[in-house]
Enzyme design. Structure first.
Site, mmCIF file in Angstrom:
data_model
loop_
_atom_site.group_PDB
_atom_site.id
_atom_site.type_symbol
_atom_site.label_atom_id
_atom_site.label_comp_id
_atom_site.label_asym_id
_atom_site.label_seq_id
_atom_site.Cartn_x
_atom_site.Cartn_y
_atom_site.Cartn_z
ATOM 1 N N LYS A 47 -27.305 2.417 40.092
ATOM 2 C CA LYS A 47 -27.225 1.982 41.529
ATOM 3 C C LYS A 47 -27.223 3.177 42.360
ATOM 4 O O LYS A 47 -27.928 4.359 42.034
ATOM 5 C CB LYS A 47 -25.744 1.667 41.523
ATOM 6 C CG LYS A 47 -25.292 0.512 40.684
ATOM 7 C CD LYS A 47 -26.041 -0.699 41.152
ATOM 8 C CE LYS A 47 -25.787 -2.074 40.526
ATOM 9 N NZ LYS A 47 -26.151 -2.192 39.199
HETATM 10 C C1 LIG Z 1 -25.319 -7.435 42.491
HETATM 11 C C2 LIG Z 1 -24.510 -6.931 41.488
HETATM 12 N N1 LIG Z 1 -23.289 -7.148 41.216
HETATM 13 C C3 LIG Z 1 -22.527 -6.750 40.342
HETATM 14 C C4 LIG Z 1 -23.190 -5.829 39.444
HETATM 15 C C5 LIG Z 1 -21.960 -5.400 38.246
HETATM 16 O O1 LIG Z 1 -21.927 -3.921 38.250
HETATM 17 P P1 LIG Z 1 -21.557 -3.108 36.778
HETATM 18 O O2 LIG Z 1 -22.789 -3.149 36.114
HETATM 19 O O3 LIG Z 1 -21.162 -1.804 37.428
HETATM 20 O O4 LIG Z 1 -20.651 -3.748 36.109
HETATM 21 C C6 LIG Z 1 -24.354 -5.293 39.445
HETATM 22 C C7 LIG Z 1 -24.794 -4.332 38.410
HETATM 23 O O5 LIG Z 1 -26.128 -4.493 38.065
HETATM 24 C C8 LIG Z 1 -25.225 -6.079 40.508
HETATM 25 O O6 LIG Z 1 -26.375 -5.604 40.721
#
Ligand SMILES: Cc1ncc(COP(=O)(O)O)c(C=O)c1O
Length: 421
Positions: free
Chosen positions: A199
């Site tokens: 991210k």
């Molecule tokens: C749009 C979106 N929402 C939620 C998530 C979930 O995040 P995490 O991987 O930190 O659980 C991601 C991760 O790739 C994402 O791209």
């Protein structure tokens, strides 16, 4: 068993320093004998005001919200937001057909019904299709800002106001972006951020829940720290209705907090550099019939992690990408349906086939649900598949120079001219 120097040296090793550098660090560390670190975010010598707490306060300041709660992932942030808003059995939640699967899976995990909805040429929720998919059961909209780009928030907030819906912004891919002068994640009722490795800002794993609402914040806290129940020093000043319920444990550790704190410090500078780099290419791209740049609902708020374009057809987009590759500029597309991509709903077989963790099939069979299930199928959002099939994605680097900008734009314009004549 206390954590000490050996554990810290293992962390240093994660950073990949040479043996020589590590030996020097070890020698320096051996000259001191501090007390063991306190890696749990609450209590300890700083009385809960350690790295996680500091990261939260800085995140609040940076994005302009009154409450930021650190959690251990973006998925946890979404789950906490949904739990805070009291969304569950009987409710429908609008989710875009293009997002990482987590935005939809948390709806099912919360025992609500995901209503998969089209995206438009911003590759974010299509407000017109949101309207079409509203029912008396609709409770909330999860507005995802994909690949750095703000969604059409004015329209989405207007729909929410008209129909008394909760808006949760999924800012996992657009931290540091804005819309209408407000930072993403502060426009809806709650914002959910991911700090996983891929991210904009990252702590390996991690995330934040942002809200201006003290009650929602308190409920998100309760959900994320199951055992705590009610701690007046950390939660709302007074016990109130709806404050106590059984939650889970999504707490962030001090190690993640330390990294997140520095990443939040760097966030605005990083996003500004991405924005400047993207402009160097984007401003030089020549649009034409059948070849367009992704629409920007708020050009100033694009976090600019990616440059996305649309070709005339899936085959045309593939040909443009190949011609770009021959000119030394690699890009990715969404045409190859043999490659499972968890960001596109037609691969979400868990939802399309209503696979659930327990055999009774809740939420799809839940007696509290009084609506008619959406007709789940790989074809339910044809515009989304058409747009993604024609899309060409290029990651933006903060290091792009003016020369890089010219070279990349020339490669794109040249490839388009070669393919489209
Ligand atoms: C749009 C979106 N929402 C939620 C998530 C979930 O995040 P995490 O991987 O930190 O659980 C991601 C991760 O790739 C994402 O791209």
């Amino acid at each position: 068993m206390k954590a000490g120097r050996e554990e810290l040296m293992e962390i240093v090793d994660v950073w990949g320093y040479s043996e020589e550098a590590q030996a020097k660090i070890r020698a320096i560390l051996e000259s001191e004998d501090p007390p063991p670190p306190h890696l749990f975010r609450y209590y300890g010598p700083l009385e809960g005001k350690g790295k996680v707490w500091q990261a939260e306060r800085l995140f609040e300041e940076t994005i302009g919200t009154t409450h930021a709660l650190a959690v251990n992932s973006g998925t946890s942030a979404l789950m906490s937001a949904v739990a805070a808003a009291g969304i569950g059995p009987g409710d429908e939640v609008i989710v875009p057909g293009y997002t990482f699967f987590a935005s939809a899976s948390i709806v099912v995990a919360s025992r609500a019904i995901p209503v998969i909805t089209e995206v438009n040429d911003s590759l974010n929720l299509d407000p017109e299709d949101v309207r079409r998919r509203l029912t008396p059961q609709t409770r909330a909209i999860i507005a995802v800002h994909m690949k750095g780009m703000p969604a059409d928030m004015a329209e989405i907030m207007a729909i929410a106001a008209e129909h008394d819906l909760i808006v949760i912004e999924d800012v996992a891919q657009a931290c540091g972006g804005s819309y209408g002068g407000k930072m993403l994640g502060t426009i809806g009722d709650l914002g959910a951020f991911s700090f996983d490795f891929y991210k904009v800002a990252q702590s390996g794993e991690g995330g934040f829940v942002a809200t201006d609402d003290v009650f929602l914040n308190m409920r998100a806290q309760s959900w994320h720290d199951t055992a705590a129940c009610w701690r007046p020093d950390r939660y709302a000043a007074e016990r109130s209705e709806g404050e106590l319920f059984c939650g889970e444990n999504y707490r962030m550790s001090e190690m993640q907090g330390a990294v997140a704190l520095v990443q939040v410090r760097k966030l605005s500078g990083y996003v500004s550099r991405l924005q400047a780099a993207k402009r160097k290419v984007r401003d030089r791209i020549e649009e034409r019939d059948g070849f367009a740049l992704r629409r920007r609902p708020d050009p100033a708020g694009d976090a600019s992690t990616a440059l996305v374009m649309f070709g005339p057809s899936p085959e045309g987009a593939m040909a443009i990408m190949a011609a770009m590759g021959e000119r030394g500029v690699g890009a990715g597309g969404r045409f190859d349906q043999t490659v499972r991509d968890w960001h596109v709903y037609n691969f979400w077989e868990h939802i399309l086939e209503q696979k659930t963790v327990t055999e009774e099939g809740c939420p799809f069979t839940c007696p509290y649900y009084q609506g008619t299930l959406p007709e789940y199928s790989p074809e339910m959002c044809p515009n989304t598949l058409d747009l993604l099939g024609r899309s060409i994605h290029l990651g933006v680097s903060e290091d792009w120079t003016d020369e890089d900008g010219e070279r990349i734009a020339d490669a794109i314009n040249g490839a388009v001219a070669e393919v489209m004549g």
